[in-house]
Design a protein around this motif. Structure first.
Motif, short mmCIF file in Angstrom:
data_model
loop_
_atom_site.label_atom_id
_atom_site.label_comp_id
_atom_site.label_asym_id
_atom_site.label_seq_id
_atom_site.Cartn_x
_atom_site.Cartn_y
_atom_site.Cartn_z
N GLN A 163 24.88 0.81 2.36
CA GLN A 163 26.46 2.11 2.91
C GLN A 163 25.55 3.49 2.80
O GLN A 163 25.10 4.43 2.04
N VAL A 164 24.76 4.43 3.82
CA VAL A 164 24.61 5.65 4.01
C VAL A 164 25.82 6.72 4.44
O VAL A 164 26.72 6.41 5.55
N ALA A 165 26.64 7.00 4.43
CA ALA A 165 26.99 8.94 4.55
C ALA A 165 26.10 9.91 5.46
O ALA A 165 25.11 10.24 4.98
N VAL A 166 26.20 9.93 6.38
CA VAL A 166 25.73 11.07 7.29
C VAL A 166 26.98 12.79 7.26
O VAL A 166 28.01 12.31 7.61
N ILE A 167 27.00 13.63 6.91
CA ILE A 167 28.16 14.85 6.85
C ILE A 167 27.14 15.95 8.11
O ILE A 167 25.62 15.96 8.19
N GLY A 168 28.06 15.79 9.49
CA GLY A 168 28.04 16.92 10.50
C GLY A 168 27.55 15.67 11.60
O GLY A 168 27.04 14.85 11.45
N ALA A 169 28.65 15.62 12.84
CA ALA A 169 28.21 14.25 13.87
C ALA A 169 28.02 15.31 14.73
O ALA A 169 27.89 15.40 15.68
N ARG A 182 34.42 10.19 10.16
CA ARG A 182 36.18 10.15 9.20
C ARG A 182 36.25 11.21 8.97
O ARG A 182 34.69 12.58 9.37
N LEU A 183 36.74 12.70 9.54
CA LEU A 183 37.03 13.15 10.15
C LEU A 183 37.10 13.84 8.56
O LEU A 183 38.75 13.59 7.46
N GLY A 184 37.07 15.50 8.20
CA GLY A 184 36.73 15.71 7.34
C GLY A 184 36.20 16.99 6.93
O GLY A 184 34.96 16.71 7.34
N GLU A 185 35.81 17.57 5.64
CA GLU A 185 34.57 18.34 5.36
C GLU A 185 33.91 17.96 4.10
O GLU A 185 35.12 18.07 2.99
N VAL A 186 33.21 17.86 3.32
CA VAL A 186 32.25 17.19 2.12
C VAL A 186 32.02 18.93 1.74
O VAL A 186 31.69 19.45 1.82
N GLY A 230 24.34 8.90 -8.84
CA GLY A 230 24.28 9.04 -9.84
C GLY A 230 23.44 7.54 -10.20
O GLY A 230 23.04 7.57 -8.71
N THR A 231 23.52 6.49 -11.06
CA THR A 231 22.35 5.74 -10.67
C THR A 231 22.96 4.69 -10.00
O THR A 231 22.78 3.84 -9.44
N ASP A 232 24.55 5.04 -8.97
CA ASP A 232 24.63 3.89 -8.85
C ASP A 232 25.16 4.36 -6.74
O ASP A 232 26.05 4.36 -6.26
N GLY A 233 23.91 5.12 -7.06
CA GLY A 233 24.38 6.20 -5.07
C GLY A 233 24.92 7.63 -5.67
O GLY A 233 25.05 8.53 -6.51
N TRP A 234 26.02 7.95 -4.35
CA TRP A 234 26.10 9.13 -4.30
C TRP A 234 27.59 9.40 -4.06
O TRP A 234 28.84 7.95 -4.23
N HIS A 235 28.52 10.47 -5.04
CA HIS A 235 30.14 10.71 -4.86
C HIS A 235 29.73 11.58 -3.97
O HIS A 235 29.73 12.73 -4.59
N LEU A 236 30.83 11.46 -3.29
CA LEU A 236 31.21 12.84 -1.96
C LEU A 236 32.87 13.40 -2.12
O LEU A 236 33.50 11.96 -1.95
N THR A 237 32.85 14.47 -2.02
CA THR A 237 33.86 14.91 -2.69
C THR A 237 34.97 15.63 -1.30
O THR A 237 33.88 16.52 -0.52
N LEU A 238 35.98 15.29 -0.84
CA LEU A 238 36.56 15.76 0.33
C LEU A 238 37.69 17.48 0.44
O LEU A 238 38.03 17.70 -0.80
N THR A 239 37.79 17.96 1.37
CA THR A 239 38.81 19.28 0.75
C THR A 239 40.15 18.73 0.22
O THR A 239 40.47 18.85 -0.40
N ASP A 240 40.66 17.99 1.30
CA ASP A 240 41.92 16.77 0.73
C ASP A 240 41.63 15.85 -0.72
O ASP A 240 43.07 15.86 -1.69
N ILE A 278 30.55 12.12 9.16
CA ILE A 278 31.40 12.90 8.85
C ILE A 278 31.43 14.41 9.24
O ILE A 278 30.68 14.82 8.73
N ASP A 279 32.45 14.41 9.81
CA ASP A 279 32.91 16.01 10.20
C ASP A 279 33.76 16.14 10.45
O ASP A 279 34.83 15.96 10.35
N ARG A 280 34.15 18.32 10.13
CA ARG A 280 35.41 18.29 10.26
C ARG A 280 35.74 18.52 11.33
O ARG A 280 37.49 18.46 11.77
N PHE A 281 35.11 18.15 12.78
CA PHE A 281 35.75 17.83 13.98
C PHE A 281 35.61 16.38 14.46
O PHE A 281 33.85 15.78 14.92
#
Length: 675
Positions: A272-278, A431-435, A441-451, A299-302
């Motif tokens: 599972q790969v998260a891409v920030i910016g569309a 996924r609409l939102g802003e990181v 971590g050892t298990d990968g990445w955690h991304l926090t959104l504005t909400d 993931i993108d704001r727009f």
């Protein structure tokens, strides 16, 4: 051509193969090399010989059937010729491999065939016609370098045009099975030299096999010296014997002794790969990963699909340096790559047009620069050519004030619609939102959104343009925001039409849907998203400077050129200090500064320490105003690295794009490099 110190040749056209067509034993005309006095294949038994020598010699049917890796099986070849061997390997793969397996073909060719000769040669095999058509349709221009072709959803072909030994020495990737082909050693001794076998060994995976039709002594000695074990096995037809074998333990990559910081992180199969910016960088990276079967959250704001087209057009073009440098090599590769990519992605051309681009020379200085460029870089005219003022005007469809460089393979693109198309690639979830934060971590990445929502991914690609450096892990990468405003004019009936995208101080494509786009302003360090009438006035002034006759004709047609009446769009791009993109794994900046601190005192003291990176974190950013030429190629670069495939660029060019290059440069110059 003389190779540069980095091993890369100048930007120039390669000599295409000189063929004559001679009747073989079957009475059919077969391609024959006039330069090497040797046949490419026999129409009577060439297909069967390929099957015996290369497919069976490497045990490909059973190896394909047993393939369970998430990465592709990689076949390397030392002489592409007509492509018969590669098409047969593809057919063998389709017949035996599991449905979710992938095949990656890598082949070198110093004298590529002309497209017409290629099509004629492969017409000898009607059952290969669909595969041959896919190859011929994407056949690249004869320019030295790497040319990536997508033969189908599971099969990729990288054509490395140039000398086989030199090209393999530049290859960033490893091979499972080798087709050691080419004209016979007695006919073409220049190819069968020690450097070729050494490069093959260094680019092999442990246990990689090889097969070749020849038993010549120079081949046996060269293979053995490079570390291959060889044995004689029955040959095909009148050839009593051939060679096959393997290499148990390939040598290490000696190239990394000089630049250990660029050692890539160990590959981990992506899930599972998260891409920030569309935008174009993020959307093309997401699509490239999804085509490989990776689940992607984009993931993108727009939501670019909801923004509307707004008639916006972007130019796919480059401005190459007079003296060959890594940046020019990369951008030329990107231009050619993007053109093939667009043709494959959207053959209907609703999202783009192959209009070509004229680069006007409006001053004596620029005219002299263009003359020097053409003298230094004799590229095919289908890639770039010089036009005098009359020919440039004819291409533009309007009188122009000076000569120009013409890029026939360039284009214009609808960028918002293109990004929306890429975001809709199967396997991509938008996924609409802003990181706001990244935590590894050892298990990968955690991304926090504005909400406050948290997402998880085992790997992350940061592609947020000017905002890509706002995370703690990417803050050390210098990025400068650059505000640009494009102006748009709704054309009246009878307005003149352009035949090319025209560039000088700004750019203007042929109108689309009755709207003319032109601009753009260039304001480093500014991020104001609002439109300014003063910027529309500046764009109008630049348009009139470059195309005065065109602007006069617009006025005569009744176009309203009042700046306050124009509409437009503002964008904020990002640029790096050296104006090349960042594409690769994100370095651990503090780790690099400590590990390579000795460079500040003596740049020749290279510590034997591989570069530390934030595991599973990647970036594609700083594409500036040339993103349509660089972002799709950088997307393939990242996806290939993430998925443990050969890269679509030579290793020195991949290193040139590495995000950590600035850290090393600052250390060598005696600067801390800290933000």
């Amino acid at each position: 051509m003389t190779a540069a110190p980095d091993g890369l040749p100048p930007l120039a056209a390669l000599e295409t193969a000189r063929l004559d067509w001679q009747s073989d034993a079957s009475g059919e005309a077969a391609p024959h090399s006039a330069a090497f006095d040797d046949v490419y294949f026999s129409r009577h038994d060439g297909r069967a010989e390929t099957g015996h020598v290369f497919l069976a010699g490497n045990r490909l049917p059973e190896r394909f059937a047993a393939w369970q890796e998430t990465r592709p099986f990689v076949v390397g070849e030392t002489g592409f010729g007509t492509g018969l061997n590669m098409l047969c390997a593809w057919a063998c793969f389709d017949a035996h491999a599991p449905a979710d397996a992938r095949l990656h073909l890598v082949s070198t060719e110093k004298f590529p065939l002309a497209r017409e000769d290629l099509a004629r040669a492969l017409s000898a095999w009607p059952d290969l016609a669909p595969r041959a058509a896919a190859l011929v349709a994407q056949w690249p221009e004869p320019v030295a370098g790497v040319h990536r072709l997508w033969l189908d959803e599971r099969v990729t072909l990288d054509l490395h045009f140039g000398d086989a030994a030199e090209r393999l020495a530049l290859l960033d990737g490893r091979v499972d099975a080798w087709f050691l082909d080419g004209f016979a050693p007695a006919k073409n001794p220049e190819m069968w030299r020690p450097e070729l076998f050494e490069a093959m060994a260094a680019r092999s995976r442990p246990g990689a096999t090889f097969a070749t039709f020849t038993c010549a002594g120079v081949v046996k000695r060269g293979l053995a010296a490079a570390g291959f074990a060889w044995r004689k096995v029955p040959g095909y037809g009148r050839k009593r014997e051939m060679l096959a074998g393997e290499i148990a333990t390939p040598p290490g990559d000696e190239r990394r002794a000089r630049t250990p910081w660029f050692t890539p992180p160990a590959a981990r199969p992506p899930r599972q790969v998260a891409v920030i910016g569309a935008g174009i960088a993020g959307a093309s990276a997401a699509a490239a990963l999804a085509r490989r079967g990776v689940a992607v959250t984009l993931i993108d704001r727009f939501d670019r699909a909801s923004l509307g087209e707004t008639h916006l057009q972007g130019a796919l073009y480059v401005k190459l340096a007079v003296d060959t440098n890594p940046q020019s090599r990369t951008y030329l590769a990107g231009l050619l790559h993007s053109r093939r990519w667009l043709e494959r992605l959207e053959p209907e051309q609703a999202l783009w047009r192959p209009s070509g681009v004229l680069q006007l020379a409006l001053s004596e200085k620029e005219q002299a620069r263009q003359v020097r460029f053409l003298a230094n870089h004799p590229l095919p005219e289908s890639v770039v050519r010089g036009l005098d003022v009359e020919a440039a005007g004819a291409a533009a469809g309007v009188e122009v004030p000076g000569p120009a460089l013409d890029y026939p393979c360039a284009a214009w693109v609808r960028p918002l619609a293109l990004c929306a198309r890429l975001a809709a690639t199967p396997g991509v979830t938008l996924r609409l939102g802003e990181v706001t934060a990244l935590e590894g971590g050892t298990d990968g990445w955690h991304l926090t959104l504005t909400d406050g929502e948290r997402l998880e991914a085992d790997q992350v690609v940061v592609a947020g343009a000017s905002e890509a450096g706002r995370f703690a892990q990417t803050a050390a990468l210098p990025l400068q925001p650059v505000r640009g405003q494009v102006s748009q004019l709704h054309l009246p009936e009878g307005a003149p039409a352009l035949g090319r995208v025209v560039c000088a101080g700004g750019y203007v494509p042929p109108a689309a849907d009755g709207v003319l786009n032109f601009g753009a302003t260039f304001a480093p360090g500014e991020t104001d998203p609002t439109e300014h009438a003063a910027d529309h006035a500046a764009n109008l002034a630049e348009l009139e400077r470059g195309l005065p006759a065109f602007v006069a004709a617009l006025r005569d047609a009744g176009a309203d050129l009042t700046p306050e009446r124009l509409t437009g769009r503002v964008g904020v791009r990002a640029a790096s200090p050296d104006k090349s993109p960042y594409a690769g794994p994100v370095p651990d900046a503090e780790g690099w500064r400590g590990d390579y601190a000795a460079l500040a005192k003596d740049a020749t003291r290279v510590p034997e320490v591989p570069g530390r990176h934030h595991q599973g974190l990647w970036i594609s950013a700083a594409h500036g105003s040339r993103g349509l030429a660089s972002a799709p190629l950088c997307a393939e670069l990242l996806a290939s690295r993430i998925c443990d495939e050969p890269l679509p660029l030579e290793q020195p060019l991949a290193d040139h794009l590495h995000p950590g290059r600035r850290i090393i440069r600052e250390l060598i110059r005696g600067k801390s490099g800290r933000p």
